[in-house]
Scaffold this motif. Structure first.
Motif, short mmCIF file in Angstrom:
data_model
loop_
_atom_site.label_atom_id
_atom_site.label_comp_id
_atom_site.label_asym_id
_atom_site.label_seq_id
_atom_site.Cartn_x
_atom_site.Cartn_y
_atom_site.Cartn_z
N GLU A 90 0.83 -1.21 0.00
CA GLU A 90 0.00 0.00 0.00
C GLU A 90 0.87 1.27 0.00
N ALA A 91 1.91 1.29 0.80
CA ALA A 91 2.79 2.47 0.84
C ALA A 91 3.51 2.65 -0.50
N GLU A 93 2.39 1.63 -3.42
CA GLU A 93 1.38 2.09 -4.39
C GLU A 93 1.10 3.58 -4.22
N LYS A 94 0.94 4.04 -2.99
CA LYS A 94 0.69 5.46 -2.73
C LYS A 94 1.85 6.32 -3.26
N ASP A 95 3.07 5.86 -3.05
CA ASP A 95 4.25 6.57 -3.56
C ASP A 95 4.17 6.66 -5.09
N ALA A 98 1.37 9.13 -6.26
CA ALA A 98 1.77 10.53 -6.07
C ALA A 98 2.78 10.97 -7.12
N GLY A 126 -4.92 4.19 -9.86
CA GLY A 126 -5.07 5.10 -8.72
C GLY A 126 -4.71 6.54 -9.02
#
Length: 134
Positions: A90-91, A93-95, A98, A126
């Protein structure tokens, strides 16, 4: 080409019949921008966005051959890890979301090809930019 694109799990593909004429799309932007997001462990935060990576490298090569100077192909650099390097999926993917979103916003007037493989498909989806890939 569509079969090859589908085989690597693209999120969205803009379909264009012929190369697009040059247009003023902003500094460093071409009429078509392809953002290809490699999968888990295929790239890193510090990777060059212009260097082909992973399973999407042949897709980017084919796009470059077919659309020549009308397209810029970029390969997103992001954490691309899953439960290693101190990061969760998850971290990572978020990186990726962004970083990809920030780069995509630089060329708002370009038509886009947006694709990803594995975790890269989650990143591409995303990004919230899929609607521009029509």
């Amino acid at each position: 080409m569509p079969a090859a694109l589908a085989a690597v799990g693209l999120v969205s593909v803009s379909t264009i019949a012929a190369p697009v004429a040059a247009a003023d799309t902003g500094a460093g932007c071409s009429p078509l921008m392809a953002y290809l997001v490699p999968g888990t462990w295929e790239t890193s935060k510090g990777a060059s966005w212009s260097t082909p990576k992973g399973l999407l490298a042949p897709v980017g090569k084919k796009l470059s051959e077919d659309y020549t100077s009308s397209i810029t192909v970029l390969y997103a650099g992001y954490e691309a890890s899953a439960f290693d390097k101190g990061k969760t999926y998850e971290a990572s993917e978020k990186d990726g979301v962004a970083r990809l979103t920030a780069v995509m916003k630089r060329c708002p007037d370009s038509k886009i090809v947006l694709g990803g493989f594995s975790q890269g498909a989650d990143v591409a989806g995303g990004s919230g930019m899929g609607d521009r890939a029509r």
